[in-house]
Design a protein around this motif. Sequence first.
Motif, mmCIF file in Angstrom:
data_model
loop_
_atom_site.group_PDB
_atom_site.id
_atom_site.type_symbol
_atom_site.label_atom_id
_atom_site.label_comp_id
_atom_site.label_asym_id
_atom_site.label_seq_id
_atom_site.Cartn_x
_atom_site.Cartn_y
_atom_site.Cartn_z
ATOM 1 N N TRP A 4 0.864 -1.183 0.000
ATOM 2 C CA TRP A 4 0.000 0.000 0.000
ATOM 3 C C TRP A 4 0.898 1.229 0.000
ATOM 4 O O TRP A 4 1.783 1.352 0.837
ATOM 5 C CB TRP A 4 -0.908 0.012 1.225
ATOM 6 N N ASN A 5 0.668 2.144 -0.952
ATOM 7 C CA ASN A 5 1.545 3.296 -1.135
ATOM 8 C C ASN A 5 0.736 4.576 -0.922
ATOM 9 O O ASN A 5 -0.171 4.879 -1.692
ATOM 10 C CB ASN A 5 2.134 3.264 -2.544
ATOM 11 N N LYS A 6 1.071 5.328 0.115
ATOM 12 C CA LYS A 6 0.333 6.573 0.407
ATOM 13 C C LYS A 6 0.820 7.746 -0.444
ATOM 14 O O LYS A 6 0.209 8.804 -0.441
ATOM 15 C CB LYS A 6 0.424 6.919 1.889
ATOM 16 N N ARG A 7 1.911 7.560 -1.195
ATOM 17 C CA ARG A 7 2.420 8.642 -2.046
ATOM 18 C C ARG A 7 1.815 8.646 -3.448
ATOM 19 O O ARG A 7 2.002 9.609 -4.184
ATOM 20 C CB ARG A 7 3.938 8.578 -2.121
ATOM 21 N N LEU A 8 1.113 7.582 -3.827
ATOM 22 C CA LEU A 8 0.432 7.571 -5.129
ATOM 23 C C LEU A 8 -0.843 8.397 -5.011
ATOM 24 O O LEU A 8 -1.765 8.027 -4.297
ATOM 25 C CB LEU A 8 0.081 6.132 -5.548
ATOM 26 N N GLU A 32 1.879 -2.199 -6.287
ATOM 27 C CA GLU A 32 1.635 -1.146 -5.305
ATOM 28 C C GLU A 32 0.279 -0.528 -5.589
ATOM 29 O O GLU A 32 -0.030 -0.203 -6.733
ATOM 30 C CB GLU A 32 2.743 -0.093 -5.362
ATOM 31 N N LEU A 33 -0.519 -0.371 -4.536
ATOM 32 C CA LEU A 33 -1.842 0.239 -4.652
ATOM 33 C C LEU A 33 -1.888 1.525 -3.845
ATOM 34 O O LEU A 33 -1.295 1.618 -2.765
ATOM 35 C CB LEU A 33 -2.931 -0.707 -4.130
ATOM 36 N N SER A 34 -2.616 2.511 -4.360
ATOM 37 C CA SER A 34 -2.736 3.804 -3.702
ATOM 38 C C SER A 34 -3.755 3.747 -2.570
ATOM 39 O O SER A 34 -4.897 3.313 -2.768
ATOM 40 C CB SER A 34 -3.189 4.854 -4.719
#
Length: 93
Positions: A4-8, A32-34
């Motif tokens: 899980w990517n909080k920067r996308l 990677e998912l936003s």
Amino acid sequence: LLIWNKRLLRTAGFCAYKKNRANPEDRTARIELSTKVCDSGERVRDTLIHEMCHAAVWLLNGVNGGHGPTGNTGKLMETEILFYNSGAKNPVF
């Protein structure tokens, strides 16, 4: 591997590819998912299925071209169609 990517902020997800230089047949994929864009169960499901198709094309065929004319569009769509026809209740895309 799923992250899980909080920067996308604009894209729902992406698939990153890696090949072992010593053994080119040894391939891995990372999805990677936003956390911001994937804001519902349906969005997570659809994005994850789409990115898993990219990963499958890479892992099975060694093709990582994305969506463009030189990419894996045909193979990706074949994979998504196979998924849909295998019992998915709702269209994915």
